[in-house]
Scaffold this motif. Structure first.
Motif, mmCIF file in Angstrom:
data_model
loop_
_atom_site.group_PDB
_atom_site.id
_atom_site.type_symbol
_atom_site.label_atom_id
_atom_site.label_comp_id
_atom_site.label_asym_id
_atom_site.label_seq_id
_atom_site.Cartn_x
_atom_site.Cartn_y
_atom_site.Cartn_z
ATOM 1 N N VAL A 36 49.173 30.008 34.257
ATOM 2 C CA VAL A 36 49.137 30.112 32.900
ATOM 3 C C VAL A 36 48.817 31.326 32.135
ATOM 4 O O VAL A 36 49.478 32.355 31.606
ATOM 5 C CB VAL A 36 48.558 28.852 32.179
ATOM 6 C CG1 VAL A 36 48.606 29.155 30.451
ATOM 7 C CG2 VAL A 36 49.201 27.561 32.481
ATOM 8 N N PRO A 37 47.611 31.726 32.470
ATOM 9 C CA PRO A 37 47.085 33.297 32.031
ATOM 10 C C PRO A 37 48.008 34.332 32.836
ATOM 11 O O PRO A 37 48.160 35.414 32.247
ATOM 12 C CB PRO A 37 45.623 33.252 32.265
ATOM 13 C CG PRO A 37 45.477 32.284 33.298
ATOM 14 C CD PRO A 37 46.481 31.220 33.047
ATOM 15 N N PHE A 78 53.937 39.111 30.655
ATOM 16 C CA PHE A 78 54.820 39.330 29.707
ATOM 17 C C PHE A 78 54.248 40.231 28.816
ATOM 18 O O PHE A 78 54.753 41.322 28.224
ATOM 19 C CB PHE A 78 55.007 37.882 28.758
ATOM 20 C CG PHE A 78 56.032 37.228 29.233
ATOM 21 C CD1 PHE A 78 57.222 37.545 29.505
ATOM 22 C CD2 PHE A 78 55.811 35.916 29.738
ATOM 23 C CE1 PHE A 78 58.426 36.721 29.948
ATOM 24 C CE2 PHE A 78 56.688 35.012 30.066
ATOM 25 C CZ PHE A 78 57.987 35.463 30.121
ATOM 26 N N ALA A 79 52.651 40.418 28.733
ATOM 27 C CA ALA A 79 52.131 41.632 27.979
ATOM 28 C C ALA A 79 52.355 42.733 28.897
ATOM 29 O O ALA A 79 52.464 43.870 28.131
ATOM 30 C CB ALA A 79 50.741 41.264 27.721
ATOM 31 N N LEU A 99 43.823 38.708 32.757
ATOM 32 C CA LEU A 99 44.679 37.597 32.763
ATOM 33 C C LEU A 99 45.603 37.558 34.020
ATOM 34 O O LEU A 99 45.740 36.336 34.624
ATOM 35 C CB LEU A 99 45.860 37.893 31.686
ATOM 36 C CG LEU A 99 45.208 37.443 30.185
ATOM 37 C CD1 LEU A 99 46.326 38.167 29.210
ATOM 38 C CD2 LEU A 99 44.890 36.342 29.774
ATOM 39 N N THR A 133 55.628 43.848 28.067
ATOM 40 C CA THR A 133 55.871 44.522 26.818
ATOM 41 C C THR A 133 55.248 45.969 26.554
ATOM 42 O O THR A 133 55.911 46.915 25.868
ATOM 43 C CB THR A 133 55.185 43.510 25.754
ATOM 44 O OG1 THR A 133 55.828 42.168 25.979
ATOM 45 C CG2 THR A 133 55.453 44.062 24.354
ATOM 46 N N ILE A 172 51.212 34.873 30.800
ATOM 47 C CA ILE A 172 50.796 35.793 29.695
ATOM 48 C C ILE A 172 50.608 37.081 29.995
ATOM 49 O O ILE A 172 51.328 37.874 29.251
ATOM 50 C CB ILE A 172 49.694 34.918 29.035
ATOM 51 C CG1 ILE A 172 49.981 33.570 28.666
ATOM 52 C CG2 ILE A 172 49.479 35.860 27.698
ATOM 53 C CD1 ILE A 172 48.881 32.914 27.935
ATOM 54 N N GLY A 173 50.068 37.165 30.961
ATOM 55 C CA GLY A 173 49.620 38.751 31.678
ATOM 56 C C GLY A 173 51.069 39.418 31.809
ATOM 57 O O GLY A 173 51.170 40.607 31.715
#
Length: 666
Positions: free
Chosen positions: A178-179, A185-186, A217, A189, A182-183
């Protein structure tokens, strides 16, 4: 064909083999074994060809736009550098050996077709991770491996241990994913791309705005997938699956994916000194803790599982000091000898025809009965103990040498403190690794347990695979001078200081363990079995005492209780009980997470059944009661209806008169 075309075929062939195996598994069982072995073997051969073509030179990149997006595009991209080429060869070699081995190990298993197909899919997913040049495509292989491990660990789903282990492996790794997602995608970005080359370039030029947060993450996902503290607890329990699956997961897939991911994106992590420090601490705790736990286990596969966790800690330590060459070198070396260790352990279990022989305290007379496993496992244990000239010596020395350079301030990538953390933990782990490797060899092949029934000679495929894997376990380390181009041109020759120190402590660990074993064996020869529980060294608790008295094996978290000649008890002393249970980390997680979640689930169930359902049932009951009352009023008698109408009219008239008088009075 071009190198890129061959590279596309490498993960594609096992995938097609998996699909064909699932489709033809029941209708044409004669084709199941060829479909399991041949596509994987072909992928291995092509991976070797790709590695030769790549030659350790400039990386080869190819891409095709997979889907247009409104912001960050996703590409079906290949990135072939020296690391990718060599890791793909390892994956192909180990997967081919596992498939060949499984034809004998699971020859009578009715679920072999689905098993073989899942192993092929597992292999394909790992090869996709290795060759992928895009983070989103890499994530696809990453998640496919997770679901494949769930099914393969739970292959013996009839047993509660396998069901619990598969679910635990899936949930713990997903907790880290899960993290990790997120990492990713960050990171994309900030970098403006999912392409790995673009992300690395952005990190080198300072284009990552939140390097520490993103790195931490991502490390959560790596800790889950590569079984690093604190998300390592799923790996020892995963031993409930078939032994060839354990070899595949521990040597070339799944746990190797996290290490390989960090190696590919090392500049992202190197952009944050805090992240490298966290990685170093995580690696140090993982190395030392897992080595202590391995020294206290009785189940041979659990010893090897904790050994894998510790060796992965070495790789994480190399990455923490900024040396991805040393990390991948140890990944390759470890993959060969750890696959050999698990497959040799499978021969031991197969020789007895039952998993009960996985308890080392019950092993006796195995060296003469299974000479192939005896000699090859001896080679693999020497490689694990990192004694020269075996492969583990050279790869582990590369890690310690990198840590020494960082500790002395010679590194411009990692903080100096990370070098000291990794170096000290690595030397201590070298001592403990040699100790539990010697203990395993002594208890497995020189033990005094009850002789197991002889089930005959093992299938040729199983023994042949052991000797194939013994070759790189002996000689891979000697190739350091010839493979430098594949490791960014970085020389991986051992350094004198760390070589002497680590070899010295390894010899001390092995010799002390041998002396302790001689002492405990002599003591056990004079001690009746029923009296072992009363001996001060037998501090395993009531459950273990009962097991000792009945001379039955105890599995799970309870370690070598049934063998008074276990040197691990004397070496660890009071620490033995804690190390045998993995330092109670599972109990801590049950208290902090599992029980609160179960309590919350029970509360939700109570509210749903007793409160929400009550209101729902009440909402349905009220109209039903009204309907019943109205239905009883419908008698079908006209006189009754007229009487009710007249009575109602009279009541209305009376109400009208009362209201009129009230208005007149006001």
């Amino acid at each position: 064909m071009t190198t890129t075309t061959l590279a596309v075929l490498v993960p594609l062939l096992p995938f097609l083999g998996a699909a064909a195996g699932l489709l033809l598994g029941r209708t044409a069982p004669a084709y199941v074994r060829p479909l399991a072995v041949l596509p994987t073997l072909a992928a291995f051969v092509l991976a070797v060809v790709v590695a030769v073509d790549q030659g350790g030179g400039k990386s080869i990149d190819a891409s095709r736009r997979l889907t247009p997006t409104g912001s960050v595009p996703v590409d079906l991209a290949l990135h072939l550098d020296g690391f990718a080429a060599l890791v793909a060869v390892l994956v192909g070699l180990v997967a081919t050996c596992v498939q060949l081995y499984s034809t004998g190990y699971l020859r009578d298993d009715p679920r072999y077709p689905s098993y073989a197909a899942l192993v092929s899919l597992f292999t394909s997913a790992m090869l996709l991770v290795v060759y992928s040049g895009d983070l989103m495509v890499l994530l696809v292989g990453w998640e496919i491996m997770g679901i494949c491990s769930y099914f393969l660990v739970g292959h013996y789903w009839e047993t509660p241990e396998a069901r619990a282990a598969s679910l635990k492996a899936f949930l713990v790794t997903k907790l880290g994913d899960v993290p990790f997602l997120i990492g990713l995608f960050a990171l994309a970005t900030d970098a403006g791309t999912f392409r790995i080359t673009g992300v690395v370039q952005a990190s080198l030029t300072g284009g990552i705005d939140h390097p520490t947060l993103i790195a931490l993450l991502l490390l959560a996902g790596v800790a889950g997938k590569s079984a690093q503290f604190p998300l390592h607890t799923w790996l020892p329990d995963a031993m409930a699956g078939p032994t060839p699956v354990s070899a595949l997961i521990h040597a070339a897939t799944m746990v190797a994916a996290g290490i390989y991911f960090v190696a590919r994106l090392l500049p992202v992590f190197a952009a944050s000194g805090a992240a490298l420090t966290v990685l170093a601490v995580m690696a140090a705790v993982t190395m030392v803790g897992s080595a202590l736990a391995a020294l206290a286990q009785d189940d041979i596969k659990r010893v090897l599982a904790y050994s894998t966790i510790g060796q992965l800690g070495y790789m994480s330590g190399a990455l923490a000091v900024g040396d991805r060459g040393a990390a991948v070198f140890h990944l390759l070396s470890h993959g060969a000898f750890k696959a050999l260790l698990f497959l040799a352990a499978g021969v031991i279990i197969h020789a007895a025809g039952t998993n009960s022989l996985s308890a080392m305290s019950r092993m006796d007379g195995l060296a003469k009965r299974i000479p192939d496993a005896y000699w090859t496992m001896t080679v693999a244990l020497l490689a694990l103990a990192a004694l020269p000239p075996f492969a583990g010596f050279f790869s582990k020395e590369a890690v310690l040498s990198a840590a020494e350079h960082t500790a002395l301030g010679d590194s411009t990538v990692a903080p100096q403190g990370t070098g000291w953390i990794v170096l000290i933990a690595g030397l201590l782990t070298a001592l403990l690794t040699a100790a539990y490797a010697a203990r395993l060899w002594l208890m497995a092949f020189r033990g005094t347990g009850a002789p197991a029934p002889d089930h005959g000679r093992q299938p040729v495929a199983m023994n042949a695979v052991l000797w194939v894997l013994a070759i790189p376990s002996i000689g891979f380390g000697l190739t350091t001078g010839y493979l430098d181009d594949w490791f960014d041109g970085h020389a991986l020759t051992p350094a004198l200081t760390t070589s002497v120190l680590s070899t010295g402590v390894a010899l001390v660990g092995g010799l002390v363990t041998y002396a302790t074993w001689r002492h405990t064996s002599a003591l056990a020869a004079r001690t009746p079995i029923g009296a072992v529980a009363a001996h001060p060294e037998a501090d395993g608790g009531l459950v273990e005492e009962e097991a000792i008295a009945s001379h039955t094996p105890v599995y799970g978290d309870i370690a070598s209780a049934s063998d008074p000649a276990d040197p691990g008890r004397l070496l660890l002393g009071p620490l033995h009980r804690h190390a045998a249970t993995g330092f109670h980390l599972d109990a801590v997680y049950r208290t902090l997470f599992v029980r609160p979640v179960l309590a919350a689930a029970s509360l939700v169930r109570f509210l749903d059944r007793e409160v929400v359902e009550t209101y729902v049932q009440g909402a349905g009951a009220l109209p039903r009661w009204l309907g019943t009352a109205v239905r009883k009023a419908q008698t079908g008698n006209v006189q009754t209806y007229l009487s009710a109408l007249l009575a109602g009219s009279a009541v209305l008239a009376l109400v009208a008169v009362v209201l009129a008088n009230a208005n007149a009075g006001s």
